[in-house]
Design a protein around this motif. Sequence first.
Motif, short mmCIF file in Angstrom:
data_model
loop_
_atom_site.label_atom_id
_atom_site.label_comp_id
_atom_site.label_asym_id
_atom_site.label_seq_id
_atom_site.Cartn_x
_atom_site.Cartn_y
_atom_site.Cartn_z
N GLN A 1 0.82 -1.20 0.00
CA GLN A 1 0.00 0.00 0.00
C GLN A 1 0.87 1.26 0.00
N TRP A 2 0.24 2.36 0.37
CA TRP A 2 0.90 3.67 0.36
C TRP A 2 1.87 3.80 1.52
N THR A 3 1.34 3.74 2.74
CA THR A 3 2.17 3.88 3.94
C THR A 3 1.61 3.02 5.06
N ALA A 4 2.42 2.84 6.10
CA ALA A 4 1.98 2.18 7.32
C ALA A 4 2.56 2.90 8.52
N ILE A 5 1.79 2.95 9.62
CA ILE A 5 2.28 3.43 10.90
C ILE A 5 1.98 2.34 11.92
N LEU A 6 3.01 1.88 12.65
CA LEU A 6 2.87 0.77 13.58
C LEU A 6 3.31 1.15 14.98
N CYS A 7 2.70 0.48 15.97
CA CYS A 7 3.23 0.52 17.33
C CYS A 7 3.11 -0.88 17.90
N ASP A 8 3.79 -1.14 19.02
CA ASP A 8 3.75 -2.47 19.61
C ASP A 8 3.61 -2.39 21.12
N ASN A 9 3.53 -3.55 21.75
CA ASN A 9 3.33 -3.63 23.20
C ASN A 9 4.64 -3.75 23.95
N GLN A 10 5.70 -3.19 23.38
CA GLN A 10 7.02 -3.17 24.01
C GLN A 10 7.70 -4.53 24.04
N VAL A 11 7.26 -5.43 23.17
CA VAL A 11 7.97 -6.69 22.97
C VAL A 11 8.61 -6.61 21.59
N SER A 12 9.93 -6.67 21.53
CA SER A 12 10.65 -6.46 20.28
C SER A 12 10.48 -7.64 19.34
N GLY A 13 10.90 -7.44 18.10
CA GLY A 13 10.83 -8.49 17.09
C GLY A 13 10.89 -7.94 15.68
N LEU A 14 10.49 -6.67 15.49
CA LEU A 14 10.47 -6.08 14.16
C LEU A 14 11.89 -5.76 13.70
N GLU A 15 12.21 -6.20 12.47
CA GLU A 15 13.54 -5.97 11.90
C GLU A 15 13.41 -5.43 10.48
N PHE A 16 14.34 -4.55 10.10
CA PHE A 16 14.35 -3.94 8.78
C PHE A 16 15.67 -4.24 8.08
N GLU A 17 15.57 -4.49 6.78
CA GLU A 17 16.78 -4.72 5.99
C GLU A 17 17.36 -3.38 5.55
N THR A 18 18.67 -3.23 5.66
CA THR A 18 19.30 -1.99 5.21
C THR A 18 19.16 -1.86 3.69
N LYS A 19 19.24 -0.63 3.20
CA LYS A 19 19.02 -0.38 1.78
C LYS A 19 20.04 -1.11 0.91
#
Length: 321
Positions: free
Chosen positions: A192-210
């Motif tokens: 889609q166009w964009t996303a805005i996320l938040c979490d319950n302070q349990v980590s796990g989200l990872e992003f690949e560098t460009k």
Amino acid sequence: MGSDSHYEIPAIEFSTCSAKLDRGTEKWFSLCKRVREACENYGFFEVVYDKIPVEFRAEVFSVTREFYSLPLETKKKNVNPKSFHGYYGQFPQAPLYESFAIEDASNYESLTSFTHQMWSDGHDQFSNTMSGMVNKLDELKEMIDLMIRDSYGLGENPDSIMPSKTKIRVQKYSAPPSGEYMNGLNAHTDKQWTAILCDNQVSGLEFETKDRSQWLKLYLPPTSFVFIVGDSLMAWSNGRMHSVKHRVMMCGEKERYSFGVFGIPVEGTIIKAPKELVDEEHPQLFKDFEYMDFTKFSTSKETMASMESAVHIWAFAGISS
């Protein structure tokens, strides 16, 4: 595994008391420039935002847990013919993952219809809590959209506005077996166009560098959100913005919950780069395409089986040099 490396994830403050949010000022355009650069160089950034109290976020995740405590046959009533627009879970390829979605969530009737489907007497607290969060994040989303257009000098151009609706997706990741580092959600880019996320302070989200050299773990403070560039925004920007690949990797003993609002182009919307973003230095990279055609292509069994999600937009709409 994800890395805590020298990469510094951009964090941008959107304080409601700051003069930086006065459109047209020097501080506004400086903030617009930071947003654009983060979207171009990373494809995501941390949003430090003080308008949503931590206590309210806790209420969102409290009613979320109520949903996930429902019987499976009840949760499966959240059905939508569009891929990933209803309940998703109990799949061998993602055993830790469950999610549900509500389409056109800015419309309160959509929320109440959903709650009456899940709870026979409805659930006013659920509807009101989710509606409050959606309204606040819609305001933030619209402000960032305007900053992106202003950063390219397109803020006053009505043709640069992408008509969209808001979809919410609320996700649960169960804790993996003790001691394991386990896939929660496969690596993908958002369509889609964009996303805005938040979490319950349990980590796990990872992003690949460009440069695709490593994965970065994201640890969100209690007052922060993350903004993510989708494939459609990348195509609109003529490839200037980076649609970032991301995933969820789980370890430890705690369940992870995340809440996201997604800007979904309305049906019939044609995604195309404004003429101001196409020139000799930046030739057109994508053909014009209808958003729903792209989503059907990217979620087809053939496409999902044959290639990584990150290259779907190029396979579907990329122009050969």
